[in-house]
Scaffold this active site. Structure first.
Site, PDB file in Angstrom:
ATOM      1  CB  CYS A 197     -76.987  89.436 -38.744  1.00  0.00           C
ATOM      2  SG  CYS A 197     -76.542  87.781 -39.288  1.00  0.00           S
ATOM      3  CD  GLN A 203     -84.907  92.552 -44.202  1.00  0.00           C
ATOM      4  OE1 GLN A 203     -86.097  92.297 -44.379  1.00  0.00           O
ATOM      5  NE2 GLN A 203     -83.986  91.607 -44.157  1.00  0.00           N
ATOM      6  CE  LYS A 239     -81.860  89.730 -46.692  1.00  0.00           C
ATOM      7  NZ  LYS A 239     -82.196  88.610 -45.808  1.00  0.00           N
ATOM      8  CG  HIS A 267     -77.620  92.525 -41.363  1.00  0.00           C
ATOM      9  ND1 HIS A 267     -76.415  91.985 -41.764  1.00  0.00           N
ATOM     10  CD2 HIS A 267     -78.513  91.495 -41.358  1.00  0.00           C
ATOM     11  CE1 HIS A 267     -76.582  90.693 -41.988  1.00  0.00           C
ATOM     12  NE2 HIS A 267     -77.836  90.360 -41.753  1.00  0.00           N
ATOM     13  CG  ASP A 278     -78.785  96.912 -45.536  1.00  0.00           C
ATOM     14  OD1 ASP A 278     -79.489  96.425 -46.454  1.00  0.00           O
ATOM     15  OD2 ASP A 278     -78.441  96.256 -44.540  1.00  0.00           O
TER      16      ASP A 278
END
Length: 413
Positions: free
Chosen positions: A370, A208, A231, A128, A205
């Site tokens: 993104c 997700q 999220k 991202h 990261d």
């Protein structure tokens, strides 16, 4: 345990008021944009209302009853997050505005204090923008070298190339746990082991990943791990940075203000608070942090084994049905994949598909997500993306694909 438990999807759906909405007249809402923002269950909404209606106050610095209650709830959330990601201590949990701010915090604090000209940072091709741009800015300013781990046509990281890119000047590896554009689940534990063999720090990261699978930062070997509340069925405006205490202790403050100080003097300068408060300048998103506690408890109570099994069923069913559409091309077919499907259809522009399918009540995402370098790698400017959550159903998958087939017919004339 999973043999004795059942995921009652209808009971789960009943906890989300927004899922009962009708749009565009009388179309039932079919929400498949969960990778961008998940919806919020009633217990989390109640938590927000309870805070503002019963004990709204600033934290840490007040001596009155409301301040004590708000502070206790805020710090309880820190312990809930610690347990959720299996951090060793609450000192390793920093609250931020989201994943993006968490990554920027690491770049501006750890990066500026630890990196030197010629040092190397590795990122993957599937990142991202929030895990690319901060490192590009830092590399430009400090004369660092940024190397990219390639992905293959299936959307899988090239681990052989990763091993070859690691070297004596590698100081940081920054990768996503799960790709927001492809759904690929990366082998973080293996990558961390390899990075640590070269004395490199592992920045993950996890935005997700946390809605879909159990996360154990110690088992993963992550030195830093970031995720966002919105999220994972929580509110917007709040996120988390996990950082190993030994790293955080050596990091200077990123922002200055109230709460992050120990003493302030014009004559003797400023001394700073211990971790994690050193990195939480000013009044934080108190209500949102407290509501994040409720969201994490809510999803944990569903049991991640059941969540993974259900979302795999949704992904498999959607993939099988979508592959029957003429001209369909699914972007990202990794063998280990979360419930995300990015796709293009020959003769139909992604934006047109997104706008038209919305008229049938189906909310999907279109654009570059993104992740422009990744889409460029596949020769694309945009894809459609359907992303599933625990409250989605097989019937919704069928309605989505039926609507998609109708839209494709309309676009092709």
């Amino acid at each position: 345990m999973t043999d004795e438990l059942v995921l009652d999807v209808e009971a789960i759906r009943a906890q989300f008021p927004i899922l009962a909405r009708r749009v565009h007249g009388d179309q039932p809402l079919l929400y498949l944009d969960n990778a961008a923002t998940s919806q919020t269950p009633q217990p989390v909404l109640d938590c927000l209302q309870d805070y503002y209606g019963r004990y709204n106050a600033n934290i840490h610095r007040g001596l009155h009853c409301l301040a004590d209650e708000a502070t206790a709830a805020y710090e309880q959330s820190r312990d809930t997050v610690r347990e959720f990601v299996n951090a060793e201590s609450t000192r390793e949990i920093v609250f931020t505005r989201g994943t993006t701010e968490a990554i920027n915090l690491v770049a501006q604090s750890w990066g500026r204090s630890q990196l030197h000209p010629g040092d190397e940072i590795l990122v993957s091709h599937m990142e991202h923008h929030s895990n690319i741009v901060p490192w590009q800015l830092l590399a430009r300013e400090l004369d660092l070298k940024l190397h990219v781990i390639p992905v293959d046509e299936q959307g899988v990281l090239d681990m052989q190339a990763y091993r070859q890119l690691l070297g004596e000047r590698t100081r940081l590896v920054a990768v996503s746990h799960v790709s927001n554009a492809l759904g690929t689940i990366n082998p973080i534990a293996e990558m961390s082991t390899l990075a640590h063999q070269h004395d490199a720090v592992m920045m993950v990261d996890g935005a997700q990943a946390v809605p879909h699978q159990r996360v154990d930062v110690q088992a993963l070997g992550a030195d830093f791990y970031a995720f966002s509340g919105h999220k994972v069925y929580g509110p917007t405006g709040v996120g988390v940075l996990y950082g190993r205490a030994a790293l955080l202790e050596d990091m200077p403050p990123w922002q200055g203000g109230g709460e992050m100080i120990s003493t302030v003097s014009f004559d003797q300068g400023t001394t700073f608070a211990d971790i994690p408060h050193r990195f939480e300048a000013g009044t934080p998103a108190i209500a949102e942090v407290i509501a994040l506690d409720r969201a994490l408890r809510w999803i944990t109570n569903l049991h991640f084994d059941l969540i993974e099994d259900w979302e795999k069923r949704l992904l498999t069913h959607a993939t099988e049905r979508m592959q029957a559409i003429e001209g369909m091309r699914i972007i990202g077919n990794a063998p280990h994949k979360a419930a995300v499907i990015s796709f293009v259809i020959e003769g139909a522009h992604a934006q047109d598909i997104g706008l038209l399918i919305d008229q049938f009540g189906v909310a999907i995402r279109t654009g570059h997500h993104c992740a422009q370098p990744l889409l460029n790698h596949y020769g694309l400017e945009a894809t459609c993306r359907a992303s599933f959550a625990v409250y989605n159903t097989l019937e919704e998958v069928d309605h989505f694909v039926d609507a998609l087939e109708r839209v494709v017919t309309m676009v092709r004339g």
